[in-house]
Design a protein around this motif. Sequence first.
Motif, PDB file in Angstrom:
ATOM      1  N   SER A  50       9.801   5.677  -3.290  1.00 17.68           N
ATOM      2  CA  SER A  50       8.346   6.128  -3.279  1.00 17.68           C
ATOM      3  C   SER A  50       7.676   6.784  -4.413  1.00 17.68           C
ATOM      4  O   SER A  50       6.757   6.523  -5.018  1.00 17.68           O
ATOM      5  CB  SER A  50       8.377   6.808  -1.855  1.00 17.68           C
ATOM      6  OG  SER A  50       8.599   5.887  -0.759  1.00 17.68           O
ATOM      7  N   SER A  59      -0.647   2.436  -6.016  1.00 22.56           N
ATOM      8  CA  SER A  59       0.931   2.200  -5.342  1.00 22.56           C
ATOM      9  C   SER A  59       0.638   2.133  -3.904  1.00 22.56           C
ATOM     10  O   SER A  59      -0.002   2.944  -3.056  1.00 22.56           O
ATOM     11  CB  SER A  59       1.686   3.738  -5.601  1.00 22.56           C
ATOM     12  OG  SER A  59       2.900   3.628  -4.897  1.00 22.56           O
ATOM     13  N   GLY A  98      11.280   1.252  -8.400  1.00 22.39           N
ATOM     14  CA  GLY A  98      11.122   2.633  -8.987  1.00 22.39           C
ATOM     15  C   GLY A  98      11.796   2.897 -10.286  1.00 22.39           C
ATOM     16  O   GLY A  98      13.042   2.939 -10.113  1.00 22.39           O
ATOM     17  N   HIS A 135       7.770   5.135  -7.686  1.00 22.69           N
ATOM     18  CA  HIS A 135       6.683   4.307  -7.782  1.00 22.69           C
ATOM     19  C   HIS A 135       5.306   4.756  -7.800  1.00 22.69           C
ATOM     20  O   HIS A 135       4.462   4.339  -8.565  1.00 22.69           O
ATOM     21  CB  HIS A 135       6.793   3.083  -6.514  1.00 22.69           C
ATOM     22  CG  HIS A 135       5.968   2.044  -6.564  1.00 22.69           C
ATOM     23  ND1 HIS A 135       4.899   1.789  -6.019  1.00 22.69           N
ATOM     24  CD2 HIS A 135       6.603   0.609  -6.803  1.00 22.69           C
ATOM     25  CE1 HIS A 135       4.228   0.578  -6.178  1.00 22.69           C
ATOM     26  NE2 HIS A 135       5.275  -0.076  -6.765  1.00 22.69           N
ATOM     27  N   GLN A 136       5.164   5.874  -7.251  1.00 25.05           N
ATOM     28  CA  GLN A 136       3.854   6.485  -7.147  1.00 25.05           C
ATOM     29  C   GLN A 136       3.650   7.110  -8.609  1.00 25.05           C
ATOM     30  O   GLN A 136       2.426   7.015  -8.878  1.00 25.05           O
ATOM     31  CB  GLN A 136       3.795   7.721  -6.184  1.00 25.05           C
ATOM     32  CG  GLN A 136       3.717   7.133  -4.668  1.00 25.05           C
ATOM     33  CD  GLN A 136       3.970   8.335  -3.695  1.00 25.05           C
ATOM     34  OE1 GLN A 136       4.649   9.085  -4.001  1.00 25.05           O
ATOM     35  NE2 GLN A 136       3.203   8.347  -2.521  1.00 25.05           N
ATOM     36  N   LYS A 195       4.258   5.979 -11.383  1.00 24.91           N
ATOM     37  CA  LYS A 195       3.979   4.722 -12.520  1.00 24.91           C
ATOM     38  C   LYS A 195       2.638   4.073 -11.687  1.00 24.91           C
ATOM     39  O   LYS A 195       1.921   3.874 -12.916  1.00 24.91           O
ATOM     40  CB  LYS A 195       4.855   3.667 -12.402  1.00 24.91           C
ATOM     41  CG  LYS A 195       4.653   2.592 -13.346  1.00 24.91           C
ATOM     42  CD  LYS A 195       5.656   1.511 -13.527  1.00 24.91           C
ATOM     43  CE  LYS A 195       5.472   0.671 -14.629  1.00 24.91           C
ATOM     44  NZ  LYS A 195       6.405  -0.701 -14.773  1.00 24.91           N
ATOM     45  N   TRP A 196       2.423   3.982 -10.786  1.00 23.65           N
ATOM     46  CA  TRP A 196       1.196   3.095 -10.188  1.00 23.65           C
ATOM     47  C   TRP A 196       0.203   3.936  -9.705  1.00 23.65           C
ATOM     48  O   TRP A 196      -0.896   3.307  -9.537  1.00 23.65           O
ATOM     49  CB  TRP A 196       1.967   2.064  -9.373  1.00 23.65           C
ATOM     50  CG  TRP A 196       2.682   1.159  -9.731  1.00 23.65           C
ATOM     51  CD1 TRP A 196       4.095   1.084  -9.673  1.00 23.65           C
ATOM     52  CD2 TRP A 196       2.565   0.076 -10.669  1.00 23.65           C
ATOM     53  NE1 TRP A 196       4.699   0.183 -10.383  1.00 23.65           N
ATOM     54  CE2 TRP A 196       3.661  -0.630 -10.928  1.00 23.65           C
ATOM     55  CE3 TRP A 196       1.259  -0.378 -11.308  1.00 23.65           C
ATOM     56  CZ2 TRP A 196       3.803  -1.623 -11.835  1.00 23.65           C
ATOM     57  CZ3 TRP A 196       1.466  -1.403 -12.250  1.00 23.65           C
ATOM     58  CH2 TRP A 196       2.749  -2.085 -12.377  1.00 23.65           C
ATOM     59  N   ARG A 197       0.348   5.005  -9.258  1.00 23.37           N
ATOM     60  CA  ARG A 197      -0.785   5.932  -8.364  1.00 23.37           C
ATOM     61  C   ARG A 197      -2.044   5.904  -9.275  1.00 23.37           C
ATOM     62  O   ARG A 197      -3.107   5.733  -8.416  1.00 23.37           O
ATOM     63  CB  ARG A 197      -0.235   7.110  -8.088  1.00 23.37           C
ATOM     64  CG  ARG A 197      -1.314   8.152  -7.700  1.00 23.37           C
ATOM     65  CD  ARG A 197      -0.725   9.337  -6.991  1.00 23.37           C
ATOM     66  NE  ARG A 197      -0.123   9.183  -5.531  1.00 23.37           N
ATOM     67  CZ  ARG A 197       0.627  10.162  -5.258  1.00 23.37           C
ATOM     68  NH1 ARG A 197       0.812  11.356  -5.722  1.00 23.37           N
ATOM     69  NH2 ARG A 197       1.267  10.203  -4.192  1.00 23.37           N
TER      70      ARG A 197
END
Length: 368
Positions: free
Chosen positions: A217, A231, A285, A220-221, A223-225
């Motif tokens: 989590s 995300s 992630g 991933h956050q 990179k994408w938030r």
Amino acid sequence: MKILVSHYTLQDKSLLASKWTKLFIGSPNSVFLDWNWISAWLNSIPSTPIVIEAKINEQSVGLGLLCSNTKRILFNTFEIKQLWLHKYGDDEIDQTWIEHNDFLLDSSYEDATREAILSYIKTQFGRWHEFYLGMSQTSIQKKFEDVLGSPRTLVSSADFSVNLEEMHDVNDYLSSLSKNTRSQINRSKKLLAQLGTVTLARAKTTQDKQVYFKKLSQLHQQKWRHTDLGSGFDNPVFVNFHKALILDDINNSYTNIFALELNGDALALVYLLKTNHGWYFYLSGIQTHPDNKIKIGLLTHTLVIEQAIIHGVKKYSFLAGDARYKQSMSNISEEYQSLVCFSKSSGLLKLIEKLRQIKHIMTHSSTD
């Protein structure tokens, strides 16, 4: 052979589970139509879906779950009734993101059953304006078109995979890649090994899964938030769905989380869905390494693919997405997948489509 189709509101989930799991055994086995996914999806949506069922001699040969909602358009004047197959019709809830979508069908009667179900939806299901299918492969979409007509495409993406059937070890896989990709992978492995002990670990216990899921989590956050896509791990529906999917899979028969670790620290985590014949990469992630010669993602996927070969898996799928690494790590390009909308013929929908065309022309004219 007479195929009888009916629909009803879902009331007994355990009965549906029994029918679904039995039918899945004789179906094409889409990983997203496995009862693990469907059950988690049913628990994630806020209302009860409609079951559509096809039978031959009282034996289920086709099942699907439809969600119905109403959208108001043109200054809130008109109502459009929408049907969604295995989706809810809400961006936040549907961020769980199904692919390879279709009705669950007995392989022996697949095309005839799908056609019977679609004919039933078109003529006997009741009032609806739009029917949404996706993400689904082009070949499946065309079978829907044969009954429902040409659709409007909302999202479309390439779908890349690795055919592992003729591969005996990871060297066979590496030799199938381009010289440049192979060089990047080998160099990354060598450089990372100079920094310490490199291992590929897999979450086996509930505690492992909780630790890995939390780390996944976070990465991933990171990179994408702050991107346009965002995300999914910032969405409680998404988090609860996938956490339940992973933790409820006690025997690890449907999901896996792998971690690439350097001296015990996770540099990357890869979350997979599984069938008997394939592993499907759902998301990852990944920490960006300060040395840009070390490609953490490429190396992690290679080591996971090596495990797939060891376990006799026939296909490693990257699923939908146009990312360059998916293309460079694949040896086959599957059909495109799309999210499409089929419309019933009506004066209102013809007007809406005309307005869409005008808007499209105006938008493109202003950018020329």
